[in-house]
Scaffold this motif. Structure first.
Motif, short mmCIF file in Angstrom:
data_model
loop_
_atom_site.label_atom_id
_atom_site.label_comp_id
_atom_site.label_asym_id
_atom_site.label_seq_id
_atom_site.Cartn_x
_atom_site.Cartn_y
_atom_site.Cartn_z
N SER A 134 1.21 13.97 -5.33
CA SER A 134 0.57 12.70 -5.01
C SER A 134 1.71 12.07 -5.47
N LEU A 135 2.29 11.48 -4.71
CA LEU A 135 2.83 9.86 -4.85
C LEU A 135 2.87 8.99 -5.17
N TYR A 136 2.65 7.45 -5.74
CA TYR A 136 1.97 6.38 -5.88
C TYR A 136 3.21 5.60 -5.12
N LEU A 137 3.76 5.13 -4.31
CA LEU A 137 5.59 4.44 -4.07
C LEU A 137 4.91 3.10 -3.13
N ASP A 138 5.71 2.67 -3.28
CA ASP A 138 5.98 0.82 -2.40
C ASP A 138 6.07 1.44 -1.39
N ARG A 139 4.79 0.71 -0.12
CA ARG A 139 4.98 1.26 0.57
C ARG A 139 6.28 1.29 1.69
N ALA A 140 6.73 0.74 1.97
CA ALA A 140 7.88 -0.33 2.31
C ALA A 140 9.04 1.16 1.65
N PHE A 141 8.94 1.66 0.07
CA PHE A 141 10.17 2.86 -0.02
C PHE A 141 9.53 4.58 0.46
N ARG A 142 8.42 4.37 0.94
CA ARG A 142 8.15 5.66 1.33
C ARG A 142 8.35 5.61 2.67
N ASP A 143 8.21 4.47 3.61
CA ASP A 143 8.35 4.98 4.96
C ASP A 143 10.52 5.02 4.93
N HIS A 144 10.56 3.99 4.32
CA HIS A 144 12.30 4.86 4.54
C HIS A 144 12.65 6.33 3.49
N VAL A 145 11.57 6.04 3.11
CA VAL A 145 12.18 8.27 2.09
C VAL A 145 11.92 8.71 3.65
N LYS A 146 10.60 8.38 4.52
CA LYS A 146 10.01 9.36 5.69
C LYS A 146 11.47 9.34 7.00
N ALA A 147 11.76 8.10 7.22
CA ALA A 147 13.13 7.64 7.89
C ALA A 147 14.17 8.76 7.42
N LYS B 196 8.83 2.42 -15.43
CA LYS B 196 8.21 1.15 -15.95
C LYS B 196 7.29 0.51 -15.45
N ARG B 197 6.47 -0.02 -16.35
CA ARG B 197 5.17 -0.08 -15.38
C ARG B 197 5.81 -1.68 -14.66
N ALA B 198 4.67 -1.79 -13.18
CA ALA B 198 5.07 -3.12 -12.72
C ALA B 198 3.91 -4.26 -13.88
N THR B 199 5.34 -5.11 -13.11
CA THR B 199 4.67 -6.65 -14.49
C THR B 199 3.36 -6.83 -13.91
N HIS B 200 2.58 -7.32 -15.36
CA HIS B 200 1.08 -7.59 -15.20
C HIS B 200 0.78 -9.22 -13.48
N GLY B 201 -0.47 -8.51 -12.26
CA GLY B 201 -0.12 -9.85 -11.97
C GLY B 201 0.45 -9.38 -10.83
N ALA B 202 1.55 -8.78 -10.61
CA ALA B 202 2.37 -8.27 -9.63
C ALA B 202 1.31 -7.46 -8.31
N THR B 203 1.41 -8.01 -7.48
CA THR B 203 0.57 -7.45 -6.12
C THR B 203 1.77 -6.17 -5.58
N LEU B 204 1.99 -5.14 -5.72
CA LEU B 204 2.93 -4.29 -4.35
C LEU B 204 1.82 -3.63 -3.90
N ASP B 205 2.39 -3.44 -2.79
CA ASP B 205 1.61 -2.72 -1.29
C ASP B 205 2.55 -1.01 -1.61
N LYS B 206 1.77 -0.65 -2.65
CA LYS B 206 1.91 1.06 -3.09
C LYS B 206 0.31 1.64 -1.95
N VAL B 207 1.02 2.86 -2.16
CA VAL B 207 0.57 3.77 -0.85
C VAL B 207 0.82 5.56 -1.43
N ASN B 208 -0.01 6.45 -1.11
CA ASN B 208 -0.14 7.43 -1.51
C ASN B 208 0.83 8.75 -0.37
N PHE B 209 1.90 9.34 -1.08
CA PHE B 209 2.88 9.54 -0.30
C PHE B 209 2.61 11.05 -1.05
N SER B 210 2.34 12.53 -0.66
CA SER B 210 1.55 13.54 -0.50
C SER B 210 3.17 14.38 0.15
#
Length: 196
Positions: free
Chosen positions: A82-95, A126-140
């Motif tokens: 399971s990879l915890y990816l940014d939603r836009a990147f996950r959709d880009h990888v799938k496409a 790299k860790r995400a910036t403290h307080g950053a709200t990213l739209d992360k999703v699971n990609f398996s």
């Protein structure tokens, strides 16, 4: 008004009828792979008998079930990672995977092999910036468990070799190697290296 539950009085049987064709198997009658393996010699004789009786279709059906149940189970199979990816990147990888006809699991396997062979080096996590709200999703994706284990071991060695912190979120692991290789192969348009 008190709440009452509708139960049968003690000592009364359930008189409802089971649907037509419904059969209840006793635990000893259930047939899993282990049970089929136990009766394999008898089932093989049944296949021969059915063939002798001219029932080739039935013999083939029994043989197919027998072959499935007696096939060896590999020590390591493909395991989900399971990879915890940014939603836009996950959709880009799938496409991109769909456009190229190469599924993401194949790309991850190639990345793992390249990392193990020393042909590709992942960037420092790299860790995400403290307080950053990213739209992360699971990609398996499914990859060989043995390969995941080898990458996990090499990632720990690589982290030490690079002098990177070993704290959670900074140490390299198999999931981060997979995500980094996907970003290497399928960079987002605004993150693609400039062509010279």
């Amino acid at each position: 008004m008190p709440i009452t539950h509708s139960r049968r009085p003690p000592g009364r049987r359930d008189t409802r009828r089971r649907p037509e064709g419904h059969a209840t198997l006793a635990p000893s009658q259930k047939t899993g792979k282990r049970d089929v393996r136990a009766v394999a010699p008898t089932a093989q004789r049944a296949v021969a008998y059915l063939r002798d009786q001219g029932e080739a279709d039935m013999a083939n059906a029994v043989q197919t079930v027998l072959d499935y149940a007696t096939a060896p189970t590999p020590a390591y199979g493909d395991s989900p990672i399971s990879l915890y990816l940014d939603r836009a990147f996950r959709d880009h990888v799938k496409a991109q995977a769909k456009a190229t006809g190469v599924d993401a699991a194949t790309t991850v396997r190639e990345g793992f092999e390249a990392f193990l062979a020393g042909a590709w080096d992942p960037p420092q996590p790299k860790r995400a910036t403290h307080g950053a709200t990213l739209d992360k999703v699971n990609f398996s994706v499914r990859v060989s468990a043995e390969l995941i284990e080898r990458v996990q071991e090499r990632a720990a060695e690589y982290t030490r070799e690079q002098g990177w912190p070993a704290a959670r979120g900074y140490a390299l692991n198999a999931m981060q190697v997979a995500a980094a290789y996907l970003a290497h192969v399928y960079p987002l348009p605004d993150q693609a290296p400039a062509e010279q």
